[in-house]
Design a protein around this motif. Structure first.
Motif, short mmCIF file in Angstrom:
data_model
loop_
_atom_site.label_atom_id
_atom_site.label_comp_id
_atom_site.label_asym_id
_atom_site.label_seq_id
_atom_site.Cartn_x
_atom_site.Cartn_y
_atom_site.Cartn_z
N SER A 116 -3.95 -2.96 -6.06
CA SER A 116 -2.95 -3.37 -5.07
C SER A 116 -1.73 -2.47 -5.19
O SER A 116 -1.20 -2.26 -6.29
CB SER A 116 -2.54 -4.83 -5.28
N LEU A 117 -1.26 -1.95 -4.06
CA LEU A 117 -0.08 -1.10 -4.05
C LEU A 117 1.13 -1.86 -4.58
O LEU A 117 1.90 -1.32 -5.39
CB LEU A 117 0.18 -0.62 -2.62
N VAL A 118 1.32 -3.10 -4.15
CA VAL A 118 2.46 -3.90 -4.58
C VAL A 118 2.41 -4.14 -6.09
O VAL A 118 3.42 -4.02 -6.80
CB VAL A 118 2.52 -5.23 -3.80
N LYS A 119 1.25 -4.47 -6.59
CA LYS A 119 1.08 -4.73 -8.03
C LYS A 119 1.30 -3.46 -8.85
O LYS A 119 2.03 -3.47 -9.86
CB LYS A 119 -0.32 -5.29 -8.28
N LEU A 120 0.69 -2.36 -8.43
CA LEU A 120 0.82 -1.11 -9.18
C LEU A 120 2.25 -0.58 -9.13
O LEU A 120 2.74 -0.02 -10.13
CB LEU A 120 -0.15 -0.06 -8.62
N ALA A 121 2.92 -0.75 -8.00
CA ALA A 121 4.31 -0.31 -7.91
C ALA A 121 5.18 -1.08 -8.90
O ALA A 121 6.07 -0.50 -9.53
CB ALA A 121 4.82 -0.49 -6.48
N TYR A 122 4.92 -2.36 -9.04
CA TYR A 122 5.64 -3.17 -10.03
C TYR A 122 5.38 -2.65 -11.44
O TYR A 122 6.31 -2.47 -12.24
CB TYR A 122 5.21 -4.63 -9.92
N VAL A 176 7.81 1.83 -9.43
CA VAL A 176 7.97 2.53 -8.15
C VAL A 176 8.59 1.54 -7.16
O VAL A 176 7.94 0.55 -6.80
CB VAL A 176 6.62 3.05 -7.62
N PRO A 177 9.82 1.75 -6.73
CA PRO A 177 10.44 0.79 -5.80
C PRO A 177 9.84 0.89 -4.41
O PRO A 177 9.53 1.98 -3.92
CB PRO A 177 11.92 1.21 -5.80
N ILE A 178 9.67 -0.26 -3.77
CA ILE A 178 9.19 -0.34 -2.39
C ILE A 178 10.29 -0.96 -1.53
O ILE A 178 10.81 -2.03 -1.85
CB ILE A 178 7.92 -1.20 -2.28
N PHE A 179 10.62 -0.28 -0.44
CA PHE A 179 11.62 -0.78 0.50
C PHE A 179 10.94 -1.07 1.84
O PHE A 179 10.14 -0.27 2.33
CB PHE A 179 12.72 0.26 0.72
N CYS A 180 11.28 -2.21 2.43
CA CYS A 180 10.82 -2.56 3.77
C CYS A 180 12.04 -2.91 4.60
O CYS A 180 12.54 -4.04 4.56
CB CYS A 180 9.86 -3.75 3.73
N PRO A 181 12.57 -1.93 5.36
CA PRO A 181 13.81 -2.17 6.09
C PRO A 181 13.72 -3.23 7.18
O PRO A 181 14.74 -3.76 7.60
CB PRO A 181 14.14 -0.80 6.69
N ALA A 182 12.52 -3.56 7.63
CA ALA A 182 12.34 -4.65 8.60
C ALA A 182 11.35 -5.65 8.01
O ALA A 182 10.33 -5.98 8.61
CB ALA A 182 11.86 -4.10 9.94
N PHE A 183 11.68 -6.15 6.85
CA PHE A 183 10.74 -6.92 6.04
C PHE A 183 10.22 -8.17 6.73
O PHE A 183 9.05 -8.52 6.63
CB PHE A 183 11.41 -7.29 4.72
N LEU A 186 -6.31 4.32 -1.29
CA LEU A 186 -5.75 5.68 -1.32
C LEU A 186 -4.28 5.62 -1.73
O LEU A 186 -3.85 6.35 -2.64
CB LEU A 186 -5.91 6.30 0.08
N TYR A 187 -3.51 4.77 -1.08
CA TYR A 187 -2.09 4.66 -1.40
C TYR A 187 -1.90 4.15 -2.84
O TYR A 187 -0.99 4.59 -3.55
CB TYR A 187 -1.37 3.74 -0.42
N ALA A 188 -2.74 3.23 -3.25
CA ALA A 188 -2.65 2.71 -4.62
C ALA A 188 -2.89 3.82 -5.65
O ALA A 188 -2.20 3.89 -6.67
CB ALA A 188 -3.66 1.58 -4.82
N GLU A 189 -3.84 4.71 -5.37
CA GLU A 189 -4.11 5.81 -6.29
C GLU A 189 -2.93 6.77 -6.38
O GLU A 189 -2.66 7.34 -7.45
CB GLU A 189 -5.37 6.57 -5.86
N LEU A 190 -2.21 6.96 -5.29
CA LEU A 190 -1.04 7.83 -5.33
C LEU A 190 0.01 7.27 -6.29
O LEU A 190 0.66 8.02 -7.03
CB LEU A 190 -0.43 7.98 -3.93
N VAL A 191 0.17 5.95 -6.31
CA VAL A 191 1.10 5.32 -7.24
C VAL A 191 0.56 5.42 -8.67
O VAL A 191 1.29 5.79 -9.60
CB VAL A 191 1.35 3.85 -6.86
N ARG A 192 -0.70 5.10 -8.85
CA ARG A 192 -1.29 5.09 -10.18
C ARG A 192 -1.20 6.46 -10.86
O ARG A 192 -1.04 6.56 -12.09
CB ARG A 192 -2.75 4.64 -10.10
N ASN A 193 -1.29 7.53 -10.07
CA ASN A 193 -1.35 8.87 -10.64
C ASN A 193 -0.06 9.67 -10.47
O ASN A 193 -0.09 10.90 -10.46
CB ASN A 193 -2.53 9.63 -10.00
#
Length: 359
Positions: free
Chosen positions: A193-199, A203-210, A89-96
């Motif tokens: 993959s969300l990480v792959k599609l964001a790349y 689409v930047p991904i932030f993880c403040p407590a990575f 679901l989250y991956a589709e949001l990035v893709r579209n």
């Protein structure tokens, strides 16, 4: 990180491979929001009361974000919905082009998405035996979902491998996660993959407590090994995270927040308004739209870091276009996302490509 290849656990108790295979026999299937049209049920729920009506209004607000051509949409994820079946679901949001920036927990990005990007799976718990038994089998449990610890350690080692390949200097979590996406493009085993599609979609991904994730183990090993060998090592710069995300807020202007859970990711994105003001941008807009889906309670002063109305007192969000939905996110996000996908406002949205801001 413990070497589990010798198939031992506890004192010297051998792992029962047959029992482990039995418990890890049913994979979690991630929901496909394109395969069904939720508009009729969301419309009907909008005319109901209680949480149904809240979901209807939240879905309308999200559609308004997508229809607003000036709005940058930020997806905020905390909790375990990715492991529970919302990953695609989250991956589709990035893709579209339905989200432009992501702020999430390290577990969401590393232990769940990157983990599956490497080819590993999450499993439905057909039964929940004693957790000490699960530990003896190297099975980790998230409520009624299982993860193979040996596969998770592969994720740890891969993070370490990526860290070892980088120039030893400070990186924001966004910059490091981009390297993870690049790795999945070259070596990954899952397209969705969300990480792959964001790349791929900038689409930047932030993880403040990575490091509060499997990434932490791999990065600690990287630093310890480098220190023993007397060579420099990479570090994560949490201040750069805040600075970069605030820069996006300043450049974006109008913003909308779609938040699953709360906690650190929610506070992090909301605080960009205050940070921008401190940097001299007193004309910065509060977040115009905001939706939060949570099961947290308000009575202890928390609610995963306050209700949206409360956040307005801090000058973070607009009180006019916000909606709290008190529900388990895995049960309502498929309806919200499917509705928005089929209404199609994303088709006319411009691609933001905010990751290029830091190229």
């Amino acid at each position: 990180m413990t070497d589990t290849l010798n198939k031992t656990a506890g004192a010297n108790a051998p792992i029962n491979d047959n029992r482990k295979a039995e418990l890890l026999s049913k994979q979690v299937k991630h929901i496909d929001i394109k395969s069904f049209d939720a508009r009729p049920i969301v419309d009907a729920m909008s005319d109901m009361s209680f949480t149904s009506r809240d979901l209807g209004r939240a879905t309308k607000i999200y559609n308004d974000m997508l229809a607003d051509k000036d709005c940058t949409v930020v997806l905020v994820i905390a909790g375990s919905t990715s492991a529970g079946g919302c990953m695609d679901l989250y991956a589709e949001l990035v893709r579209n082009k339905m989200v432009d920036v992501i702020v999430a927990t390290g577990a969401t990005i590393v232990d769940m998405d990157f983990f599956e990007g490497l080819g590993h799976k999450h499993y439905q718990a057909l039964e929940v035996p004693d957790d000490d038994t699960l530990r003896s089998l190297y099975i980790d449990r998230i409520y009624d979902t299982y993860i193979d610890e040996e596969q998770l350690q592969d994720c740890d080692f891969t993070i370490n491998k990526i860290a070892e390949s980088l120039e030893p200097k400070p990186y924001s979590s966004r910059a490091f996660i981009r390297e993870m996406g690049k790795y999945l493009v070259e070596h990954g085993k899952k397209d969705n993959s969300l990480v792959k599609l964001a790349y791929e979609h900038d689409v930047p991904i932030f993880c403040p407590a990575f490091v509060d994730s499997s990434a932490g183990f791999g990065l600690v090993k990287h630093q310890v090994d480098a220190a023993k060998e007397g060579r420099p090592y990479m570090v994560l710069d949490a201040i750069a995270d805040f600075r970069e995300l605030t820069q996006i807020k300043i450049e974006a202007g109008t913003t909308g927040l779609l938040m699953i859970g709360g906690g650190v990711p929610k506070n992090f994105i909301q605080d960009t308004v205050v940070c921008a003001e401190i940097l001299g941008h007193e004309d910065v807009e509060v977040h115009k739209y905001a939706v939060q889906i949570t099961v947290a309670d308000v009575r202890d002063g928390a609610c995963s870091s306050s209700t949206l109305q409360e956040a307005a007192s801090w000058g973070k969000v607009n009180t006019g276009i916000e909606q709290m939905v008190f529900a388990e996110a895995g049960s309502v996000m498929p309806l919200l996302a499917s509705d928005a996908y089929h209404r199609g406002h994303w088709k006319d949205r411009a691609k933001r490509g905010w990751a290029k801001l830091f190229a």
